[in-house]
Design a protein around this motif. Structure first.
Motif, short mmCIF file in Angstrom:
data_model
loop_
_atom_site.label_atom_id
_atom_site.label_comp_id
_atom_site.label_asym_id
_atom_site.label_seq_id
_atom_site.Cartn_x
_atom_site.Cartn_y
_atom_site.Cartn_z
N ARG A 1 2.14 -8.27 15.33
CA ARG A 1 2.04 -9.17 14.19
C ARG A 1 2.04 -10.63 14.64
NH1 ARG A 1 6.83 -7.14 10.27
NH2 ARG A 1 7.93 -7.75 12.16
N ALA A 2 1.16 -11.42 14.00
CA ALA A 2 1.12 -12.86 14.27
C ALA A 2 1.61 -13.68 13.08
CB ALA A 2 -0.30 -13.30 14.63
N GLY A 3 1.70 -13.09 11.88
CA GLY A 3 2.30 -13.77 10.73
C GLY A 3 1.51 -14.94 10.18
N HIS A 4 0.21 -15.03 10.49
CA HIS A 4 -0.61 -16.17 10.06
C HIS A 4 -1.27 -15.88 8.71
CE1 HIS A 4 -3.47 -19.43 10.16
NE2 HIS A 4 -4.50 -18.61 10.29
N ILE A 5 -2.04 -14.82 8.64
CA ILE A 5 -2.58 -14.29 7.39
C ILE A 5 -2.38 -12.79 7.42
CG2 ILE A 5 -4.29 -16.15 7.23
CD1 ILE A 5 -6.44 -14.04 7.98
N LEU A 6 -2.63 -12.14 6.30
CA LEU A 6 -2.48 -10.69 6.25
C LEU A 6 -3.37 -10.04 7.33
CD1 LEU A 6 -1.20 -8.34 4.64
CD2 LEU A 6 -3.29 -8.30 3.25
N GLY A 7 -2.76 -9.23 8.17
CA GLY A 7 -3.49 -8.56 9.23
C GLY A 7 -3.61 -9.33 10.52
N GLU B 1 1.56 -1.48 -1.87
CA GLU B 1 1.80 -0.41 -0.89
C GLU B 1 3.06 -0.63 -0.08
OE1 GLU B 1 -1.53 0.44 1.56
OE2 GLU B 1 -2.86 0.93 -0.12
N GLY B 2 3.70 -1.78 -0.25
CA GLY B 2 4.91 -2.05 0.51
C GLY B 2 4.66 -2.27 1.99
N SER B 3 3.55 -2.90 2.34
CA SER B 3 3.24 -3.16 3.74
C SER B 3 4.37 -3.93 4.40
CB SER B 3 1.94 -3.97 3.85
OG SER B 3 1.77 -4.46 5.17
N LEU B 4 4.71 -3.54 5.63
CA LEU B 4 5.78 -4.22 6.36
C LEU B 4 5.36 -5.61 6.83
CD1 LEU B 4 7.30 -1.30 8.46
CD2 LEU B 4 8.08 -2.26 6.27
N GLU B 5 4.09 -5.97 6.66
CA GLU B 5 3.68 -7.34 6.92
C GLU B 5 4.15 -8.28 5.81
OE1 GLU B 5 -0.20 -8.38 8.46
OE2 GLU B 5 -0.66 -6.24 8.63
N ILE B 6 4.47 -7.73 4.65
CA ILE B 6 4.92 -8.52 3.50
C ILE B 6 6.44 -8.64 3.56
CG2 ILE B 6 4.97 -8.68 1.00
CD1 ILE B 6 2.16 -8.91 2.16
N ARG B 7 6.95 -9.82 3.28
CA ARG B 7 8.40 -10.03 3.27
C ARG B 7 9.08 -9.08 2.30
NH1 ARG B 7 10.78 -14.32 5.68
NH2 ARG B 7 9.41 -15.90 6.62
N ALA B 8 10.28 -8.64 2.65
CA ALA B 8 10.98 -7.64 1.85
C ALA B 8 11.23 -8.13 0.43
CB ALA B 8 12.30 -7.27 2.53
N GLU B 9 11.58 -9.41 0.26
CA GLU B 9 11.89 -9.91 -1.08
C GLU B 9 10.66 -9.92 -1.98
OE1 GLU B 9 11.63 -13.62 1.65
OE2 GLU B 9 12.27 -11.52 1.77
#
Length: 478
Positions: free
Chosen positions: A179-185, A308-316
């Motif tokens: 993960r790079a955390g810049h944009i989705l994917g 879908e609850g992707s783990l790339e998305i913050r939990a909150e």
């Protein structure tokens, strides 16, 4: 012993092919500029291209999109994409047009977003060629696009989703994404081959991204290639005040707020920010229009990732019960007629439209109609490349050339970095420090000369690493 090597740009000297038995890397883009990312890895007879991006910005850079790329031929074994922004994936259809037919590896969510970006880019290329034909403004008869929709569809068919953390064999090399955390994917890319290793940051995100999880730590490799878009500055602490203040001022005087925004990531993040401001009362609730077919398609992909609850998305964000992208009066402009009506809105509102640097798309039509009026606001929420209309606005341009004529700029213009999806200099250094062991060399790319030089100097003095600014087409042994 540390070293900071600063090169002045230009074409690198010829490469001695007799030296290429081991692992080598050639810098075919994003040197001295923030666009056109292309990096060619060679190991024996195997060749892998990391990123295949278009140049954007001034005419001299854009001409490189049409010129042969030194050392790059369509018989490369495979391509790996760090993410779906045009300056990292937009050259892929041209590579396909020239004969490339190998696999294109990328993260699963990048495989969702790249088709949106490439189809839009092909449509714009075709429109530009048609416009040049009508105007007679091309040296070619008939004018041709850099690539067309057919090329884009062939490129899309080559996409091969690769989950994070999985080792993928590629013609004698091994590729792994994180993960790079810049944009989705978005991903960092690690390549191992011929007993050596190299990693690419791609575009690195911020740990405070309101939607995405932070980047994974940097890998321990022999060579590390890092971006430097904001290599000479620190982002202010995340605060929406800088966004709320000019927007509130414009709405209070009855104006329209026009926000040129990148369709991928920037539009969803803007909607989240406007939702926070409007639900808290910091801004009045007014209609918020998203006017970009590409942005609408990308927004649906982001909504899918949240659902879908992707783990790339913050939990909150995953746990939230409401749509995080609806400020209260969200309105989606799907048709051309709906877009045209936004050239003269009947009441104060916010319009988010692509492209993010106002180089093309529907936002240019809105600029033509809204920029001449002092009550309006043009808000630029991200980095603006030299040679673009967005950069000209930030630099105080009093006129802009659009559709063959000059349009006065009397609207208020404001730029904000609070929503940038790029790590700043401290963020880049923190990511580099996260590697469990230092590389032999750190190559600083994807930045204008000033920011890149400043970051390279800090890498040398603060981390004690050898930092190099490679030249265009330069090739190095790893």
């Amino acid at each position: 012993m540390t070293a900071v090597c600063i090169y002045a740009g230009g074409l690198a000297p010829p490469w001695n092919e007799d030296m290429s038995d081991g692992l080598s890397l050639r810098f075919l883009g994003a040197t001295g500029t923030v666009t056109g990312s292309k990096f060619l890895i060679s190991a024996g007879h195997s060749r892998l291209l990391v990123d295949s991006g278009l140049y954007q910005g001034d005419r001299e850079l854009r001409r490189r999109n049409w010129a042969p790329v030194p050392g790059l031929t369509p018989d490369v074994d495979a391509v790996v994409l760090s993410h779906a922004h045009l300056d990292h994936c937009g050259y892929l259809p041209r590579l396909v047009r020239d004969g490339f037919s190998g696999p294109v590896y990328c993260s699963p969510w990048t495989a969702h977003v790249v088709p949106i970006v490439l189809r839009d880019a092909a449509h714009l290329q075709e429109e530009d060629a048609q416009y040049a034909a009508r105007r007679g403004s091309s040296r070619h008869d008939p004018p041709l696009p850099l690539f067309d929709t057919g090329d884009a569809e062939k490129a899309i068919a080559l996409l091969r989703p690769l989950p994070y953390g999985r080792n993928q064999p590629v013609s004698g090399m091994t590729v792994r994404l994180q993960r790079a955390g810049h944009i989705l994917g978005s991903s960092t890319v690690e390549v191992q081959a011929a007993g050596g290793s190299v990693a690419f940051s791609g575009d690195l995100g911020r740990c405070t991204h309101p939607l995405l999880a932070p980047p994974d730590p940097a890998p321990a490799v022999d060579a590390l290639v890092v971006e430097s878009t904001y290599g000479d500055r620190r982002h202010p602490p995340r605060s929406l005040h800088a966004l709320a203040e000019p927007i509130g001022r414009a709405l209070a005087r009855g104006g329209v707020v026009l926000i040129p925004a990148f369709a991928v990531d920037r539009t969803p993040v803007l909607l989240m920010a406007l939702r926070e401001l409007m639900t808290s009362g910091a801004l009045p609730v007014v209609p918020v229009y998203v006017d970009s077919p590409m942005a609408l398609a990308a927004l649906e992909v982001y909504r899918e990732a949240v659902r879908e609850g992707s783990l790339e998305i913050r939990a909150e964000v995953r746990r939230a019960a409401t749509d995080p992208f609806d400020p209260g009066e969200l309105r989606l402009a799907h048709t051309v007629e709906e877009s045209r009506r936004l050239n003269s809105p009947p009441a104060p509102c916010v319009i988010i439209s692509a492209s993010g640097m106002a180089t093309g798309g529907r936002v240019v039509h809105h600029l033509e109609h809204l920029a001449p009026h002092p009550r309006n606001l043009i808000l630029l929420p991200g980095f603006q490349v030299a040679g673009t209309r967005g950069r000209a606005l930030l630099d105080g341009a009093s006129t802009l050339k659009m559709f063959g004529r000059y349009v006065p700029v009397r609207a208020e213009v404001a730029g904000v970095d609070e929503l940038s999806a790029h790590a700043d200099a401290d963020g880049l250094l923190a990511w580099l420090r996260s590697a469990v062991s230092p590389p032999d060399t750190c190559y600083v790319v994807h930045g204008e000369p000033g920011p890149s030089s400043v970051l390279a100097a800090r890498i040398g003095t603060e981390l004690g690493w050898s930092a190099v600014l490679p030249r265009y087409a330069e090739r190095v042994l790893l």
